[in-house]
Design a protein around this motif. Sequence first.
Motif, PDB file in Angstrom:
ATOM      1  N   MET A 255       0.729  -1.149  -0.079  1.00 16.75           N
ATOM      2  CA  MET A 255       0.125   0.030   0.191  1.00 16.75           C
ATOM      3  C   MET A 255       0.892   1.155   0.075  1.00 16.75           C
ATOM      4  O   MET A 255       0.599   2.205  -0.639  1.00 16.75           O
ATOM      5  N   GLY A 256       1.990   1.086   0.723  1.00 20.13           N
ATOM      6  CA  GLY A 256       2.858   2.361   0.735  1.00 20.13           C
ATOM      7  C   GLY A 256       3.296   2.733  -0.587  1.00 20.13           C
ATOM      8  O   GLY A 256       3.560   3.693  -0.927  1.00 20.13           O
ATOM      9  N   ARG A 257       3.901   1.556  -1.217  1.00 23.55           N
ATOM     10  CA  ARG A 257       4.508   1.838  -2.467  1.00 23.55           C
ATOM     11  C   ARG A 257       3.472   2.199  -3.485  1.00 23.55           C
ATOM     12  O   ARG A 257       3.764   3.068  -4.369  1.00 23.55           O
ATOM     13  N   LEU A 258       2.382   1.825  -3.614  1.00 23.29           N
ATOM     14  CA  LEU A 258       1.151   2.108  -4.457  1.00 23.29           C
ATOM     15  C   LEU A 258       0.961   3.754  -4.294  1.00 23.29           C
ATOM     16  O   LEU A 258       0.662   4.516  -5.149  1.00 23.29           O
ATOM     17  N   LEU A 259       0.803   4.011  -2.874  1.00 22.05           N
ATOM     18  CA  LEU A 259       0.456   5.634  -2.736  1.00 22.05           C
ATOM     19  C   LEU A 259       1.686   6.736  -3.001  1.00 22.05           C
ATOM     20  O   LEU A 259       1.554   7.733  -3.600  1.00 22.05           O
ATOM     21  N   GLY A 260       2.734   6.038  -2.575  1.00 25.98           N
ATOM     22  CA  GLY A 260       3.845   6.850  -3.027  1.00 25.98           C
ATOM     23  C   GLY A 260       4.073   6.865  -4.574  1.00 25.98           C
ATOM     24  O   GLY A 260       4.357   7.917  -5.112  1.00 25.98           O
TER      25      GLY A 260
ATOM     26  N   HIS B   8       1.419   6.973  -6.698  1.00 26.33           N
ATOM     27  CA  HIS B   8       0.187   7.687  -7.106  1.00 26.33           C
ATOM     28  C   HIS B   8       0.385   9.439  -6.637  1.00 26.33           C
ATOM     29  O   HIS B   8      -0.030  10.021  -7.364  1.00 26.33           O
ATOM     30  N   THR B   9       1.311   9.660  -5.745  1.00 27.13           N
ATOM     31  CA  THR B   9       1.461  11.044  -5.369  1.00 27.13           C
ATOM     32  C   THR B   9       2.816  11.565  -5.632  1.00 27.13           C
ATOM     33  O   THR B   9       2.787  12.904  -5.766  1.00 27.13           O
ATOM     34  N   GLY B  10       3.870  10.599  -5.530  1.00 26.49           N
ATOM     35  CA  GLY B  10       5.109  11.398  -5.953  1.00 26.49           C
ATOM     36  C   GLY B  10       5.504  12.242  -4.600  1.00 26.49           C
ATOM     37  O   GLY B  10       6.457  13.099  -4.826  1.00 26.49           O
ATOM     38  N   CYS B  11       5.064  11.916  -3.458  1.00 25.74           N
ATOM     39  CA  CYS B  11       5.346  12.732  -2.299  1.00 25.74           C
ATOM     40  C   CYS B  11       5.070  11.937  -1.075  1.00 25.74           C
ATOM     41  O   CYS B  11       4.564  10.692  -1.407  1.00 25.74           O
ATOM     42  N   CYS B  12       5.252  12.561   0.141  1.00 28.11           N
ATOM     43  CA  CYS B  12       4.873  11.931   1.291  1.00 28.11           C
ATOM     44  C   CYS B  12       3.374  12.105   1.389  1.00 28.11           C
ATOM     45  O   CYS B  12       2.750  13.180   1.302  1.00 28.11           O
ATOM     46  N   PHE B  13       2.604  10.969   1.633  1.00 31.10           N
ATOM     47  CA  PHE B  13       0.908  10.842   1.738  1.00 31.10           C
ATOM     48  C   PHE B  13       0.477  11.063   3.100  1.00 31.10           C
ATOM     49  O   PHE B  13      -0.427  10.837   3.599  1.00 31.10           O
ATOM     50  N   GLN B  14       1.548  10.972   4.290  1.00 31.80           N
ATOM     51  CA  GLN B  14       1.189  11.322   5.605  1.00 31.80           C
ATOM     52  C   GLN B  14       0.585  10.578   6.420  1.00 31.80           C
ATOM     53  O   GLN B  14       0.688  10.692   7.857  1.00 31.80           O
ATOM     54  N   ARG B  15      -0.261   9.608   5.716  1.00 33.75           N
ATOM     55  CA  ARG B  15      -1.241   9.117   6.814  1.00 33.75           C
ATOM     56  C   ARG B  15      -0.649   7.964   7.561  1.00 33.75           C
ATOM     57  O   ARG B  15      -1.337   7.372   8.506  1.00 33.75           O
ATOM     58  N   CYS B  16       0.815   7.425   7.080  1.00 35.39           N
ATOM     59  CA  CYS B  16       0.969   5.985   7.565  1.00 35.39           C
ATOM     60  C   CYS B  16       1.493   6.414   9.282  1.00 35.39           C
ATOM     61  O   CYS B  16       1.411   5.341   9.996  1.00 35.39           O
ATOM     62  N   VAL B  17       1.784   7.469   9.642  1.00 37.75           N
ATOM     63  CA  VAL B  17       2.235   7.811  10.995  1.00 37.75           C
ATOM     64  C   VAL B  17       1.091   7.458  11.928  1.00 37.75           C
ATOM     65  O   VAL B  17       1.609   6.894  12.908  1.00 37.75           O
ATOM     66  N   GLY B  18      -0.059   7.903  11.422  1.00 39.04           N
ATOM     67  CA  GLY B  18      -1.259   7.588  12.506  1.00 39.04           C
ATOM     68  C   GLY B  18      -1.624   6.096  12.531  1.00 39.04           C
ATOM     69  O   GLY B  18      -1.543   5.390  13.869  1.00 39.04           O
ATOM     70  N   MET B  19      -1.246   5.283  11.533  1.00 41.46           N
ATOM     71  CA  MET B  19      -1.402   4.048  11.228  1.00 41.46           C
ATOM     72  C   MET B  19      -0.533   3.214  12.344  1.00 41.46           C
ATOM     73  O   MET B  19      -0.783   2.266  12.898  1.00 41.46           O
ATOM     74  N   ASP B  20       0.699   3.660  12.343  1.00 43.98           N
ATOM     75  CA  ASP B  20       1.902   3.225  13.060  1.00 43.98           C
ATOM     76  C   ASP B  20       1.674   3.354  14.658  1.00 43.98           C
ATOM     77  O   ASP B  20       1.853   2.512  15.119  1.00 43.98           O
ATOM     78  N   SER B  21       1.229   4.592  14.830  1.00 43.59           N
ATOM     79  CA  SER B  21       0.923   5.010  16.400  1.00 43.59           C
ATOM     80  C   SER B  21      -0.103   3.861  16.790  1.00 43.59           C
ATOM     81  O   SER B  21       0.003   3.440  18.089  1.00 43.59           O
TER      82      SER B  21
ATOM     83  N   LYS C 296       8.900   5.266  -0.120  1.00 40.28           N
ATOM     84  CA  LYS C 296      10.061   5.801  -0.906  1.00 40.28           C
ATOM     85  C   LYS C 296      10.186   5.091  -2.296  1.00 40.28           C
ATOM     86  O   LYS C 296      10.624   5.447  -3.093  1.00 40.28           O
ATOM     87  N   SER C 297       9.852   3.794  -2.150  1.00 38.70           N
ATOM     88  CA  SER C 297      10.130   2.876  -3.389  1.00 38.70           C
ATOM     89  C   SER C 297       8.898   3.228  -4.469  1.00 38.70           C
ATOM     90  O   SER C 297       9.296   3.257  -5.730  1.00 38.70           O
ATOM     91  N   GLY C 298       7.813   3.856  -3.934  1.00 39.29           N
ATOM     92  CA  GLY C 298       6.706   4.223  -4.765  1.00 39.29           C
ATOM     93  C   GLY C 298       7.315   5.530  -5.346  1.00 39.29           C
ATOM     94  O   GLY C 298       7.155   5.929  -6.453  1.00 39.29           O
ATOM     95  N   VAL C 299       7.959   6.380  -4.704  1.00 32.49           N
ATOM     96  CA  VAL C 299       8.222   7.832  -4.997  1.00 32.49           C
ATOM     97  C   VAL C 299       9.556   7.676  -6.089  1.00 32.49           C
ATOM     98  O   VAL C 299       9.516   8.040  -7.162  1.00 32.49           O
ATOM     99  N   GLY C 300      10.140   6.517  -5.886  1.00 36.36           N
ATOM    100  CA  GLY C 300      11.349   6.061  -6.772  1.00 36.36           C
ATOM    101  C   GLY C 300      11.043   5.718  -7.858  1.00 36.36           C
ATOM    102  O   GLY C 300      11.486   6.103  -8.991  1.00 36.36           O
ATOM    103  N   ASP C 301       9.729   4.945  -7.884  1.00 36.32           N
ATOM    104  CA  ASP C 301       9.189   4.776  -9.237  1.00 36.32           C
ATOM    105  C   ASP C 301       8.800   5.737 -10.070  1.00 36.32           C
ATOM    106  O   ASP C 301       9.181   5.660 -11.268  1.00 36.32           O
ATOM    107  N   VAL C 302       8.417   7.007  -9.604  1.00 32.01           N
ATOM    108  CA  VAL C 302       8.103   8.151 -10.193  1.00 32.01           C
ATOM    109  C   VAL C 302       9.202   8.862 -10.725  1.00 32.01           C
ATOM    110  O   VAL C 302       9.567   9.478 -11.918  1.00 32.01           O
ATOM    111  N   LEU C 303      10.377   8.830  -9.712  1.00 39.25           N
ATOM    112  CA  LEU C 303      11.647   9.710 -10.387  1.00 39.25           C
ATOM    113  C   LEU C 303      12.230   8.546 -11.318  1.00 39.25           C
ATOM    114  O   LEU C 303      12.912   9.165 -12.391  1.00 39.25           O
ATOM    115  N   ILE C 304      12.255   7.363 -11.230  1.00 40.72           N
ATOM    116  CA  ILE C 304      12.979   6.452 -12.366  1.00 40.72           C
ATOM    117  C   ILE C 304      12.356   6.571 -13.610  1.00 40.72           C
ATOM    118  O   ILE C 304      12.584   6.822 -14.648  1.00 40.72           O
TER     119      ILE C 304
END
Length: 480
Positions: free
Chosen positions: A87-92, A94-107, A297-305
């Motif tokens: 899910m993290g890779r997918l969203l990275g 789709h957005t090419g940035c930090c989508f922020q919501r993981c911090v709450g899930m991890d807490s 970051k691997s999702g954002v990396g996909d965009v950069l590549i």
Amino acid sequence: MMTAKEYEDSLRKLNLSAYMFGEKIENPLDHPIIRPSMNAVAKTYELAHQPEHEDLMTAVSHLSGKKINRFTHIHQSVQDLVKKTKMGRLLGAHTGCCFQRCVGMDSLNALSIVTHDIDAKHGTAYEDRFLKYLGYVQENDLTCDGAMTDPKGDRSLPPHQQPDPDMYVHVVEEKSDGILVRGAKAHQTGALNSHEIIVMPTVAMREADRDYALSFALPSDAEGITYIMGRQSCDTRKVEETLLDTGNPAFGGHEALVIFDDVFVPWDRVFMYKEYEFAGPLVEKFASYHRQSYACKSGVGDVLIGATQTISEYNGTLKASHVKDKIIEMNHLNETLFCGSLSCAAEGHKEPSGTYSVDTLLANVSKQNVTRFPYEIARLAQDVAGGLMVTLPSAADFASPETGKWLEKYYKASPDVSTDSRRRVLRLIENLTLGTAAVGYLTESMHGAGSPQAQRIMISRQVNMKEKQKLARRLCGIEA
Ligand code: SF4
Ligand code: FE
């Protein structure tokens, strides 16, 4: 589950006290610098309603049995952990940035484990309290800001010895119905896009620090909370007339300093109160989950590549063997990041609370790679893109009748590609490696979820060195 539109509407109801550029922000949601970060979180709602992403983006609540957004889910299996990575890779991507919501899930997941463990030792009732709160978060599909990093003042001193006692969040008054808290949390990712703030300690603590050993949740617009937005490199490009020079006009992330000025927390929202010996375990659990989350970051990396391959095509350099090899290296590094996040998920285990936890050693190894590889991927992207990425004139110069014709003429490369397309992809690479998104892709990769040395300490604690020595000694005949 909320739709993206319902999420946006729900944020409009918040009454946040937020500041940027020395002024109070009356309407954060529509502010051109904040809006792209809201759009990125909104993707976590939007994709959850799309059948092709349902499997990764949703889960079944172990509390209610209902379908919920995975960002509010407590991992019930290794498969859940693996899906979180994907899910993290997918969203990275789709957005090419930090989508922020993981911090709450991890807490939420870290607290589900630690509230259980505190109760087991002290006979307290935090887990019940926490599960009621979790039910509220799941039912309303809320975005939570997980707030861990205190300003920390003088790093050589523990919380209770700081010259200014507010350098770590602490209790200032205990009342019959709750507690008053004071302090601040720095670098809070997505704070202004969150419905809730979940506060946790940031370091292991001893008895003298017990007033600082706190965990609690607050609505993000609770009285006494103030947000001060952090600046990002190139942020004011988002307020220019055309957004072309931003590189990624729709999406971005943000961080803020969050100040708690004697804020009241009712008891039913307090999940740790002075059980100082659990501050360290809560930090470690959260950190391991969040180190796994860096699959983003691997999702954002996909965009950069993808952008690098594209600019190489546009420039006419794609056939050069060294360019091909650089792009292979970018992919190798990017997939290695994904492997790390997947492996700590695949090696997950069940905690006494029933929550599945990632493998701590592998999560730390994975995040250690994240502190390095995106920098190398960015370096290679800049190498392949060429210097024009940083010398390209502004969108206004391209639009100007006096200068536009020269820019169109001299910045043309492949005859089949418009100068406009070339400019857009260069701006995207600039955004990811030097601009607003570089905050998330580079510096956040370095320091988010703990700076590199924090992972090295955990790696040294987690490896079984004695066992390795035994293996070596046995093979060379030192021991039978
Ligand atoms: Fe999520 Fe990655 Fe942003 Fe952290 S840096 S909040 S893991 S998207
Ligand atoms: Fe982060």
